[in-house]
Design a protein around this motif. Structure first.
Motif, short mmCIF file in Angstrom:
data_model
loop_
_atom_site.label_atom_id
_atom_site.label_comp_id
_atom_site.label_asym_id
_atom_site.label_seq_id
_atom_site.Cartn_x
_atom_site.Cartn_y
_atom_site.Cartn_z
N VAL A 1 10.91 17.22 3.59
CA VAL A 1 10.48 16.21 3.08
C VAL A 1 8.68 16.33 3.85
N GLN A 2 7.89 15.65 3.08
CA GLN A 2 6.75 15.65 3.45
C GLN A 2 6.30 14.07 3.88
N ILE A 3 5.76 13.97 4.81
CA ILE A 3 5.47 12.71 5.45
C ILE A 3 3.96 12.62 5.28
N VAL A 4 3.96 10.96 4.58
CA VAL A 4 2.53 10.55 4.02
C VAL A 4 2.11 9.58 4.94
N ARG A 5 0.90 9.57 5.66
CA ARG A 5 0.24 8.66 6.40
C ARG A 5 -0.62 7.75 5.54
N VAL A 6 -0.13 6.54 5.55
CA VAL A 6 -0.93 5.47 4.88
C VAL A 6 -1.74 4.59 5.66
N PRO A 7 -3.30 4.43 5.48
CA PRO A 7 -3.89 3.49 6.23
C PRO A 7 -3.45 2.11 6.53
N THR A 8 -3.83 1.61 7.67
CA THR A 8 -3.44 0.33 7.76
C THR A 8 -4.18 -0.81 7.07
N VAL A 9 -3.45 -1.63 6.35
CA VAL A 9 -3.72 -2.68 5.72
C VAL A 9 -4.06 -4.13 6.62
N ARG A 10 -5.46 -4.53 6.33
CA ARG A 10 -5.82 -5.69 7.12
C ARG A 10 -6.05 -6.82 6.34
N GLU A 11 -6.10 -8.18 7.20
CA GLU A 11 -6.62 -9.40 6.55
C GLU A 11 -7.94 -9.17 6.70
N ALA A 12 -8.91 -10.33 5.67
CA ALA A 12 -10.33 -10.28 5.76
C ALA A 12 -10.83 -9.98 6.87
N VAL B 1 18.86 9.89 0.47
CA VAL B 1 17.68 9.85 -0.68
C VAL B 1 17.24 11.07 -1.02
N GLN B 2 17.10 11.95 0.03
CA GLN B 2 16.40 13.27 -0.28
C GLN B 2 15.15 13.19 -0.81
N PRO B 3 14.20 12.52 -0.15
CA PRO B 3 12.80 12.18 -0.96
C PRO B 3 11.88 13.66 -0.93
N THR B 4 11.14 13.59 -1.97
CA THR B 4 10.06 14.58 -1.86
C THR B 4 8.84 14.20 -0.78
N LYS B 5 8.59 12.91 -1.04
CA LYS B 5 7.87 12.58 0.17
C LYS B 5 8.30 11.15 0.72
N ALA B 6 7.76 10.93 1.62
CA ALA B 6 8.29 9.57 2.49
C ALA B 6 7.01 8.97 2.97
N TYR B 7 6.71 7.67 3.14
CA TYR B 7 5.60 6.94 3.15
C TYR B 7 5.75 6.05 4.28
N ALA C 1 0.80 -1.27 0.04
CA ALA C 1 -0.01 0.01 0.16
C ALA C 1 1.01 1.21 0.09
N LEU C 2 2.03 1.06 0.75
CA LEU C 2 2.94 2.23 0.63
C LEU C 2 3.57 2.44 -0.61
N LEU C 3 3.92 1.44 -1.05
CA LEU C 3 4.64 1.25 -2.50
C LEU C 3 3.64 2.12 -3.50
N ASN C 4 2.57 1.73 -3.36
CA ASN C 4 1.51 1.96 -4.68
C ASN C 4 1.20 3.27 -4.51
N LYS C 5 1.11 3.82 -3.39
CA LYS C 5 0.86 5.25 -3.06
C LYS C 5 2.08 6.12 -3.67
N ALA C 6 3.09 5.73 -3.32
CA ALA C 6 4.44 6.40 -3.58
C ALA C 6 4.68 6.24 -5.09
N ARG C 7 4.21 5.06 -5.75
CA ARG C 7 4.40 4.98 -7.05
C ARG C 7 3.41 6.04 -7.83
N VAL C 8 2.19 6.01 -7.44
CA VAL C 8 1.31 7.04 -8.08
C VAL C 8 1.73 8.56 -7.80
#
Lengths: 281, 281
Positions: free
Chosen positions: A166-177, A137-143, A37-44
């Motif tokens: 750097v801008q910190i991005v909070r990504v919601p918790t991913v859960r099992e079913a 890394v000097q990132p623009t955003k970190a997840y 979920a973090l990687l996907n958001k970073a990718r977009v």
């Protein structure tokens, strides 16, 4: 995807991509859907996605699970490739810590609450490695995932207090079913504990809903704790409600309330949380 | 030259100069020729020169001279303009420290030597402000005077240990015609003390030359101390020889030896040093 082990290789890659926006996803590996979920958001959101896999010794206590922390670099590489990571930074301990400067970062009061109470020094170690990764890394955003809410609160405060660019991005918790928060440590649960573990999130839900209804925080936490005690073999480390991100017990006039809990099972300590936006309730 | 008081204005300026190399000269103001040497070097080596004037409360102890630290922003502005500074950042204390994060940086062992012994917490405060300035300005190079040798050693170690993306440039101490190191604090010397003060550098020269000749460090330091005691009314805080930049007393197989001294006069504590390249002697 390029995998690099050294700082020089990492910086060569970054230099050849100068001027592009960079999303950084720092991890300790053993990737699961929470990381994806973090990687996907970073990718977009960025031109370039950098992810790191580093099981950081500085954030493990002497009696913690550094040596048995799960690792699977082949599977991680596969997942990171699929997620569209551009460069995966997998440094050795000596690459990250070639010498001891004697200069340290102390997370202070924020680190004395919640997980910090049973993990002294843990957040100091997190800030140490995060500072290095941000500088490298000097990132623009970190997840970062909301699952580690205290870590997120401390990193947000650190970035603001020390003006990291750097801008910190909070990504919601991913859960099992069934609701269990995804975690690399879930593999340490026995079959029986895995079934019980869903009650951590259920208990937090009960506490949150009770509080929204009655605004009685003692009652809400008591109900949540009772639910864990009645439905699991785990031992409660804590269940607390604190203001977010400054982690104070006074909940008057706060915008966000963090309900957080940690439970010790036989071979794993699980954490989970819910953040309530007060204006919504 | 543009003078800015706020972080927003500073960053607007920097944003409009994106892609250029930036030299940063952090100062506490009351500029003298020592600062001008830093500014001149920065001017030659970079597209843009940023200088800051900020009397940083975090690096003053409770009994130190924060309140009476000399200030002259008009003269500073004039000198900085002449030196070709592009932007002078003069923030207020509340602009730099709008809130207390509770997260701190500890300079550790390096800060227990030399000046650190009589100024506990001083270098923690230096690292705090330097971290913020480095993050705000993101300089290519940052310039520091050799006169504050311990500060330089700690900053070099910090930058290396935490991978700050900046190159630290050491600039030689600028001296009056009679040898006294330029310092904002020299204004606090009485006429008599001003005459005596030249013996600080003389004593360091004697110690250095004795050591080069005899390699007897005890004898060298004793001769240096005796010279100060015989020629000034000041009280020696320390005179020491340490390896540079790791500040150890063991001088075997080291590349650079720092001879450093601090002397208390009535209203000013003066410091000075000589760094010897061992391969040259």
């Amino acid at each position: 995807m390029k995998t690099v082990q050294t700082i020089n290789e990492l910086q060569d890659f970054l230099y050849s991509n100068k001027g592009k926006t960079i999303g950084l996803v720092p991890t300790m590996g053993y990737l699961h859907e929470g990381h994806l979920a973090l990687l996907n958001k970073a990718r977009v959101e960025n031109d370039i996605v950098v992810s790191s896999i580093f099981v950081n010794p500085a954030q493990f206590g002497p009696n913690e699970d550094l040596d048995r922390y799960p690792r699977d670099i082949e599977h991680d590489t596969e997942l990171a490739t699929k997620a569209g990571v551009d460069v995966l930074f997998v440094p050795s301990v000596s690459e990250m810590y070639p010498f001891e400067s004697g200069i340290s970062i102390h997370a202070g009061e924020l680190s004395t609450k919640l997980c910090g109470e049973s993990r002294p020094g843990h957040f100091d170690g997190v800030l140490k490695v995060i500072t290095k990764l941000f500088h490298l890394v000097q990132p623009t955003k970190a997840y970062f995932g909301q699952k580690d809410a205290q870590q997120l609160a401390i990193i947000e405060t650190f970035v603001q207090g020390y003006n990291f660019p750097v801008q910190i991005v909070r990504v919601p918790t991913v859960r099992e079913a069934d609701g269990l928060a995804k975690s690399s440590r879930n593999v340490f649960l026995s079959e029986k504990e895995r079934v019980e573990a869903i009650h951590l999130y259920k208990a937090l839900t009960i506490a949150t809903e009770t509080w929204i209804e009655t605004k009685n925080i003692q009652d809400a936490l008591a109900k949540g704790k009772a639910h864990i005690e009645q439905n699991t073999s785990g031992r409660i480390d804590y269940m607390q409600a604190l203001s977010y991100p400054n982690l104070q017990t006074d909940l008057n006039n706060v915008e966000q309330v963090l309900f957080a809990s940690a439970v010790f099972f036989e071979n794993a300590r699980l954490i989970d949380n819910i953040i309530v936006e007060v204006k919504d309730v």
